[in-house]
Motif scaffolding. Sequence first.
Motif, PDB file in Angstrom:
ATOM      1  N   HIS A  79     -10.500  28.830  15.367  1.00  0.00           N
ATOM      2  CA  HIS A  79     -11.763  29.563  15.225  1.00  0.00           C
ATOM      3  C   HIS A  79     -12.694  29.344  16.404  1.00  0.00           C
ATOM      4  CE1 HIS A  79     -11.365  29.788  10.532  1.00  0.00           C
ATOM      5  NE2 HIS A  79     -10.316  30.253  11.177  1.00  0.00           N
ATOM      6  N   TRP A  82     -13.925  32.101  18.865  1.00  0.00           N
ATOM      7  CA  TRP A  82     -14.954  33.010  18.344  1.00  0.00           C
ATOM      8  C   TRP A  82     -16.341  32.422  18.584  1.00  0.00           C
ATOM      9  CZ3 TRP A  82     -12.254  32.995  12.919  1.00  0.00           C
ATOM     10  CH2 TRP A  82     -10.966  33.537  13.052  1.00  0.00           C
ATOM     11  N   TYR A  83     -16.442  31.085  18.466  1.00  0.00           N
ATOM     12  CA  TYR A  83     -17.716  30.428  18.770  1.00  0.00           C
ATOM     13  C   TYR A  83     -18.125  30.693  20.217  1.00  0.00           C
ATOM     14  CZ  TYR A  83     -21.065  26.748  19.826  1.00  0.00           C
ATOM     15  OH  TYR A  83     -22.185  26.061  20.261  1.00  0.00           O
ATOM     16  N   ARG A 166     -18.369  37.557  16.028  1.00  0.00           N
ATOM     17  CA  ARG A 166     -17.204  37.209  15.209  1.00  0.00           C
ATOM     18  C   ARG A 166     -17.315  35.833  14.568  1.00  0.00           C
ATOM     19  NH1 ARG A 166     -11.302  38.427  17.077  1.00  0.00           N
ATOM     20  NH2 ARG A 166     -11.748  37.097  18.890  1.00  0.00           N
ATOM     21  N   TYR A 167     -17.945  34.880  15.237  1.00  0.00           N
ATOM     22  CA  TYR A 167     -18.072  33.548  14.661  1.00  0.00           C
ATOM     23  C   TYR A 167     -19.206  33.486  13.638  1.00  0.00           C
ATOM     24  CZ  TYR A 167     -17.967  28.477  14.299  1.00  0.00           C
ATOM     25  OH  TYR A 167     -17.864  27.192  13.817  1.00  0.00           O
ATOM     26  N   HIS A 172     -15.787  35.904  10.482  1.00  0.00           N
ATOM     27  CA  HIS A 172     -15.477  34.488  10.256  1.00  0.00           C
ATOM     28  C   HIS A 172     -15.710  34.109   8.801  1.00  0.00           C
ATOM     29  CE1 HIS A 172     -16.332  30.024  11.512  1.00  0.00           C
ATOM     30  NE2 HIS A 172     -15.157  30.161  10.928  1.00  0.00           N
ATOM     31  N   ARG A 175     -12.927  34.887   6.438  1.00  0.00           N
ATOM     32  CA  ARG A 175     -11.753  34.033   6.607  1.00  0.00           C
ATOM     33  C   ARG A 175     -11.997  32.639   6.058  1.00  0.00           C
ATOM     34  NH1 ARG A 175     -11.747  38.171   9.411  1.00  0.00           N
ATOM     35  NH2 ARG A 175      -9.853  39.123  10.301  1.00  0.00           N
ATOM     36  N   GLU A 176     -13.221  32.149   6.176  1.00  0.00           N
ATOM     37  CA  GLU A 176     -13.537  30.859   5.569  1.00  0.00           C
ATOM     38  C   GLU A 176     -13.448  30.936   4.051  1.00  0.00           C
ATOM     39  OE1 GLU A 176     -14.392  27.764   6.839  1.00  0.00           O
ATOM     40  OE2 GLU A 176     -13.658  28.586   8.717  1.00  0.00           O
TER      41      GLU A 176
END
Length: 280
Positions: A79, A82-83, A166-167, A172, A175-176
């Motif tokens: 991930h 994305w950050y 995205r993050y 995101h 997905r989490e």
Amino acid sequence: MRQVLRHIFEKKQAYARLPLFERMRDEQLDPRERLAFYPCMAHFILSFGDLNKFVLREEGAADVYQEMVNEHSREDDHHWPWYLEDLEKLGYNVEARGTEWMRFLWGEETIQNRILTARLTALIKGTTGLERLVIIEAIEETGNVLFGAILPLAEVLERRLGTQLRYCGNFHFERESGHAVNADHAELARITLDPETRARYKALADEVFAMFEPWTHELLRYALAHPASASKAPWQSSPRDATRSRSLRSRLLGSDRPPAIAPRRALHGKALLQILHGCR
């Protein structure tokens, strides 16, 4: 195990009342101000991928619980790019010497980010697969609080910027929320534990939340010390604007005197983080 999961949920509710999240929910503040801590958590966010790859995961799992841990770790270990995407889109990818960025990442303002990774590693080492699932569950709930608070801010900023975050955004968050460990709550809840084991698992969860709390305080201190500009957002100026670059660099890295930067010796924060995280 049902009582352990309930205990984790109660700890999550208390965690959500910490000052950082109260500030993030303060609608009197601009979303940029409520997200001003974003650069501060770079060290931990990138380290978290390695925590999943090299600490939580054990190839050749000894039991079904470690297999579940491994599956979860593969969902969570990638991930961090994305950050970095959002670091750039939010205007924090300033140009500075590599040494400046490293002083920031390993400086006084980011101590808890570094300590958190070390503390979680020490907690996880030597644990069983089921104990690791308890630790993961607690970590996931801290993340659910953070990303649940970030999501509405990201939605506003996505409209303002005309781009997907995205993050920070729904990409995101979905997905989490869809992790395999979350889908297996019912299976975990059916596990019978003796009182001693149940108390030990609750203590593991307590340790996780106790480790993350100082981290949230550090993020808040950073946000208060380095507020976003009220008059001009970083993305409203050209990246070539030297005045904007010096001002933002000073705010992010804590330098009152902008150094003279030779173009070939300068790095953007995203580039340096990619270099550091790529080193093995």
